[in-house]
Design a protein around this motif. Structure first.
Motif, PDB file in Angstrom:
ATOM      1  N   ARG A   1       0.808  -1.224   0.000  1.00  0.00           N
ATOM      2  CA  ARG A   1       0.000   0.000   0.000  1.00  0.00           C
ATOM      3  C   ARG A   1       0.840   1.272   0.000  1.00  0.00           C
ATOM      4  O   ARG A   1       0.333   2.349  -0.303  1.00  0.00           O
ATOM      5  N   ASN A   2       2.117   1.151   0.365  1.00  0.00           N
ATOM      6  CA  ASN A   2       2.957   2.341   0.519  1.00  0.00           C
ATOM      7  C   ASN A   2       4.294   2.155  -0.183  1.00  0.00           C
ATOM      8  O   ASN A   2       4.883   1.073  -0.138  1.00  0.00           O
ATOM      9  N   ASP A   3       4.790   3.229  -0.800  1.00  0.00           N
ATOM     10  CA  ASP A   3       6.111   3.189  -1.426  1.00  0.00           C
ATOM     11  C   ASP A   3       7.216   3.188  -0.385  1.00  0.00           C
ATOM     12  O   ASP A   3       8.192   2.456  -0.494  1.00  0.00           O
ATOM     13  N   ARG A   4       7.072   4.026   0.614  1.00  0.00           N
ATOM     14  CA  ARG A   4       8.100   4.173   1.635  1.00  0.00           C
ATOM     15  C   ARG A   4       7.485   4.183   3.027  1.00  0.00           C
ATOM     16  O   ARG A   4       6.305   4.491   3.202  1.00  0.00           O
ATOM     17  N   ALA A   5       8.323   3.866   4.005  1.00  0.00           N
ATOM     18  CA  ALA A   5       7.892   3.864   5.398  1.00  0.00           C
ATOM     19  C   ALA A   5       7.964   5.276   5.972  1.00  0.00           C
ATOM     20  O   ALA A   5       8.427   6.216   5.315  1.00  0.00           O
ATOM     21  N   SER A   6       7.538   5.437   7.214  1.00  0.00           N
ATOM     22  CA  SER A   6       7.540   6.752   7.842  1.00  0.00           C
ATOM     23  C   SER A   6       8.952   7.299   8.013  1.00  0.00           C
ATOM     24  O   SER A   6       9.143   8.514   8.103  1.00  0.00           O
ATOM     25  N   ASP A   7       9.967   6.417   8.048  1.00  0.00           N
ATOM     26  CA  ASP A   7      11.350   6.890   8.164  1.00  0.00           C
ATOM     27  C   ASP A   7      11.945   7.267   6.817  1.00  0.00           C
ATOM     28  O   ASP A   7      13.116   7.648   6.723  1.00  0.00           O
ATOM     29  N   GLY A   8      11.139   7.165   5.749  1.00  0.00           N
ATOM     30  CA  GLY A   8      11.598   7.513   4.418  1.00  0.00           C
ATOM     31  C   GLY A   8      12.262   6.379   3.667  1.00  0.00           C
ATOM     32  O   GLY A   8      12.590   6.517   2.490  1.00  0.00           O
TER      33      GLY A   8
END
Length: 347
Positions: free
Chosen positions: A20-27
Motif C-alpha cells: 500500500r505504501n512506497d516508503r515507510a515513515s522513516d523515508g
C-alpha cells in the motif's frame, strides 16, 4: 513475511503495508526482514513447472498469497515471455508481449493480484514492482531449464536497462535468493549515476538530470540505488548514502564498502548516438530488432565482455516493444514505421 526498511531494522511491518505504501515513515524503502533462499533442488525444480507456476511460487514467498500457476496464466497469458536466442550466447527475454507492449503491464496486473484490496489506485507500490520483477526472473530461468537451454547449475549474466534501478535490483535479489546469476549488467544512458558509483566509487548528489529519448533512465540519482547499498552493506551505510544525497555533496564509500557494492555488478554508459548504431547493427547480424532500452542493455553487455573477456550466457531483458519507440527505431534503421511493423512480424 515480515519487512523492515532500508533505513531501520527496528520497526517491523507485514506484507500488506509494503503493497500500500512506497516508503515507510522513516523515508526508507521496504525490504524483507530475512530474504528467502532456495536450495539447489528447488532451483532445479523450476524447470518442471510452468512460467506461471514459478511466478506464483515466488510471489507466495513474499506475500503469502494463495496464487496458482493457473491464476497467473489467466491474468497474463500462458506465454507472457518469449525467449529468443541470438548470436554470441545471448538469449533475449521478451517481457513486452501484451497489449501495451511494455513489461509495466505485467507488473501492474500481477501487483493487483497480490494487493490486499485486490485493486490498485495509481501505480503499484515500489516494493511490489521489485518483487514482481524478481518473480519474472525466476519464471524466465525456469523456462530456460524446461526447454533445456541451460542446466540448473548454469550461471548466467543478466543485462537490463538501468531504469530507476529496480530492474538491476531485482536481479541482485534473485541472486541472493539462489538463482545462479553471475553478473548484473546495467545499461545507463547519459545519466550515468550507477556507472559513477560502481566504477569510480563516488556519486555526485548535485548532478543535473539530462533529458534523453530513454526517459525512464533519466535520473540524477537513481532511487533504488538505496536498495543496493542497504542490501550490500546494511542500513547504517544506506543512511550515510541518504544523508550525502540530502546534503547535496558527493557520496564516496569507504574501500571495503565500495567493493561490497560493486560485487557482481557492472554498469556502462551507452550514448543515444551509440543506441542508434546498435539497433541496425544487431538487426544485420541477428535479424532481431531491439527497442532503445534493450539497446542500452546490449551495449552495456558488449562493454562488459570487452572489458572482462567473459562470454557467459546472458539473459537480455527486453521490457519494451520496439513499436513503443517506433519512429526512433525506424529512423535508426532508415526505414518507415510501416516497414518496421512488417519486419517485426517476420522476426
Amino acid at each position: 513475511m515480515l519487512y523492515v526498511t532500508t533505513r531501520s531494522k527496528h520497526d517491523v511491518v507485514t506484507a500488506p503495508i509494503t503493497l500500500r505504501n512506497d516508503r515507510a515513515s522513516d523515508g526508507g524503502m521496504y525490504v524483507p526482514f530475512r530474504m528467502p533462499t532456495l536450495e539447489r533442488e528447488q532451483i532445479t525444480a523450476l524447470g518442471k513447472r510452468s512460467f506461471g507456476e514459478n511466478v506464483a511460487g515466488i510471489l507466495e514467498l513474499f506475500f503469502s498469497v494463495k496464487l496458482t500457476g493457473w491464476d497467473v496464466d489467466m491474468a497474463i497469458g500462458r506465454r507472457p515471455c518469449l525467449l529468443k536466442p541470438m548470436n554470441y550466447r545471448i538469449i533475449v527475454a521478451e517481457l513486452f508481449r501484451n497489449m501495451d507492449g511494455d513489461v509495466d503491464r505485467l507488473i501492474q496486473t500481477l501487483s493487483a493480484m497480490i494487493h490486499p484490496d485486490k485493486e490498485i489506485i495509481g501505480a503499484p507500490s515500489e516494493w511490489s514492482r521489485v518483487a514482481v520483477r524478481i518473480a519474472l526472473l525466476f519464471g524466465i530461468y525456469g523456462e530456460l531449464l524446461r526447454t533445456e537451454q541451460i542446466r540448473s547449475d548454469t550461471p548466467v549474466n543478466v543485462a537490463v536497462s538501468v531504469g530507476d534501478f529496480s530492474g538491476p535490483m531485482a536481479a541482485w535479489y534473485a541472486r541472493q535468493m539462489g538463482l545462479p546469476i553471475d553478473t548484473v549488467i546495467c545499461g545507463c544512458n547519459e545519466n550515468g549515476g550507477p556507472w559513477e558509483l560502481l566504477h569510480r566509487g563516488e556519486l555526485d548528489a548535485d548532478a543535473q538530470t539530462i533529458e534523453t529519448a530513454t526517459s525512464e533512465c533519466d535520473y540524477a540519482i537513481h532511487p533504488a540505488l538505496e536498495r543496493l547499498i542497504c542490501g550490500a552493506c546494511g542500513q547504517e551505510e544506506a543512511m550515510h548514502f541518504c544523508w550525502s544525497v540530502t546534503e547535496g555533496g558527493n557520496y564516496v564509500p569507504e574501500p571495503a564498502v565500495f567493493n561490497a557494492i560493486r560485487k557482481g555488478m557492472f554498469a556502462a554508459v551507452v550514448s543515444h548516438v551509440r543506441v542508434e548504431t546498435i539497433i541496425p547493427s544487431v538487426y544485420r547480424t541477428n535479424q532481431y530488432i531491439l527497442a532503445p532500452y534493450s539497446a542500452l542493455a546490449y551495449g552495456s553487455l558488449a562493454d562488459y565482455r570487452s572489458r572482462t573477456g567473459g562470454s557467459s550466457l546472458t539473459i537480455l531483458l527486453a521490457e519494451k516493444s520496439p513499436l513503443n519507440s517506433g519512429k526512433a527505431v525506424a529512423d535508426s534503421m532508415c526505414i518507415t514505421v510501416s516497414e518496421l511493423r512488417q519486419r517485426l512480424t517476420e522476426v
